[in-house]
Design a protein around this motif. Structure first.
Motif: not given
Length: 404
Positions: A112-116, A225-226, A232-235, A338-342
């Motif tokens: 759900v979080a990946k979709e917003g 979760g980032v 959601l863009v990363g863990i 910084q590099k992966e998730y920005k």
């Protein structure tokens, strides 16, 4: 005069008559203790699971009284095209009005979080009954399972989940995230949201079959979760969080395990106490950078080798080892963010804005790119202290006898 007095008495009497007009009897309310949000069974729908307290059965007794189930909570779910519709559908099967003021936690499935989660933020911050101090977290498992998992220490699962977050400033296994924190980061023009992550793991041992070991699942803290805006863009795993939490919250304690100064094959564990962390923004030649400094008192809590704080050489080597380990771990987490998730979950944009408000006006639109390339210079100073029990080397008496 008499007419005036009579008029005043009538006015006050009418106020007294309406004093209980908005009352709510507790017997008419379904007190929500926890909420789980998952994808619905149909595309485009959402499922809301409400954990409702059963006051008659939540007294810690082993047997169920007559007419009661013995279960401390009633877990019920509803589906809809929106959260509001799903919750409204709960009322079709609830004999009481759903009441949110006592809710401990909201758990969101990661799919759900990946979709917003913009609609989730909007709904729960508009709800006048919900406290802004309500905890909110992510899970890779079904949120409905998380909210229904019974623990052996608390009667109400929702309360058990909330108490997991009591000591996050010691364990650093997940950040302490509340609705107000999520809303502030979501509305910010610099900071991105970060949410605690919880998962189900086999930790509980069945007392009837202890020989089988841990077989029953329990809820545990498992990183964060980032987000980028509301998606959601990363863990970040639990072991990647210590440095991240330093930038956002006050940490009371932390654990670092390094090799023994004179015996590299053995390990020594230290606890970080009295930590002081400062971040200073630098703006020079149109480039943004940050100087981050950590000062920490270190206490030896477990030594797998002989160690004495009276040996200055050993102490200095241990301090250097701890500093190097912390610097490596924190820099690795910063680089990943910084590099992966920005995604500026470190709140560096807020720090820069406070120091350079005029320059910030021209940078905020492109802050995601500026943040991803900004240099973060980290310096760490560890000072070893120890309790009286560790002033002498922990050498076996048998070993001393052999040496003689």
């Amino acid at each position: 005069m008499k007419q005036t007095n009579l008029f005043i008495i009538i006015i006050f009497s009418s106020l007294l008559l309406t004093a209980c007009a908005g009352k709510r009897e507790i017997n008419d309310l379904a007190l929500v203790m926890g909420v789980g949000i998952d994808k619905g069974s149909k595309d485009g729908t959402i499922k809301v699971t409400a954990q409702v307290s059963r006051p008659g059965d939540a007294r810690g007794q082993t047997g169920a009284p007559t007419g009661q189930s013995g279960e401390t909570t009633w877990n019920v779910e509803g589906e809809g095209e929106s959260i509001f519709e799903a919750i409204r559908n709960l009322t079709a099967i609830s004999s009481r009005r759903v009441f949110w003021a006592h809710n401990f936690i909201i758990v969101i499935n990661e799919e759900v979080a990946k979709e917003g989660i913009g609609d989730i933020i909007d709904f729960f911050t508009r709800n006048p009954e919900l406290r802004m101090r309500t905890l909110i977290a992510l899970t890779p498992d079904k949120a409905s399972e998380i909210t229904a998992t019974i623990t052996s220490l608390e009667v109400i699962p929702g309360e058990a989940l909330s108490k997991l977050f009591r000591y996050t400033n010691i364990s650093t296994l997940a950040p302490h995230t509340e609705i107000k924190d999520l809303l502030a980061a979501y509305l910010s023009d610099s900071t991105e949201p970060i949410l605690a992550r919880i998962s189900l793991e086999e930790r509980k041992i069945d007392s009837l079959k202890p020989e089988e070991g841990a077989k029953l699942k329990q809820v545990e803290l498992s990183g964060a979760g980032v987000f980028n805006n509301d998606k959601l863009v990363g863990i970040l795993q639990a072991d990647e969080l210590q440095g991240v939490i330093l930038f956002r919250d006050k940490i009371d304690s932390g654990v670092v395990v390094v090799a023994c100064p004179k015996e590299p094959k053995s390990e020594i564990s230290v606890e970080l106490n009295k930590q002081k962390f400062d971040v200073d923004p630098i703006y020079k030649n149109n480039e943004v950078s940050f100087n981050a400094k950590l000062n920490a008192t270190v206490t030896v809590v477990e030594a797998g080798c002989p160690f004495s704080v009276s040996d200055k050489e050993l102490v200095e080597k241990l301090e250097k080892a701890v500093e190097a380990k912390l610097k490596e771990d924190i820099n690795k987490s910063i680089s990943k963010i910084q590099k992966e998730y920005k995604s500026d979950v470190l709140e560096l944009g807020k720090v820069f804005q406070n120091e350079y408000p005029y320059e910030w006006k021209t940078m905020k639109k492109d802050w995601a790119n500026i943040f991803s390339t900004a240099e973060v210079n980290l310096s760490i100073h560890a000072n070893v202290e120890s309790g009286s029990l560790l002033f002498q080397p922990t050498i076996s008496g048998k070993e001393e006898r052999k040496e003689k």
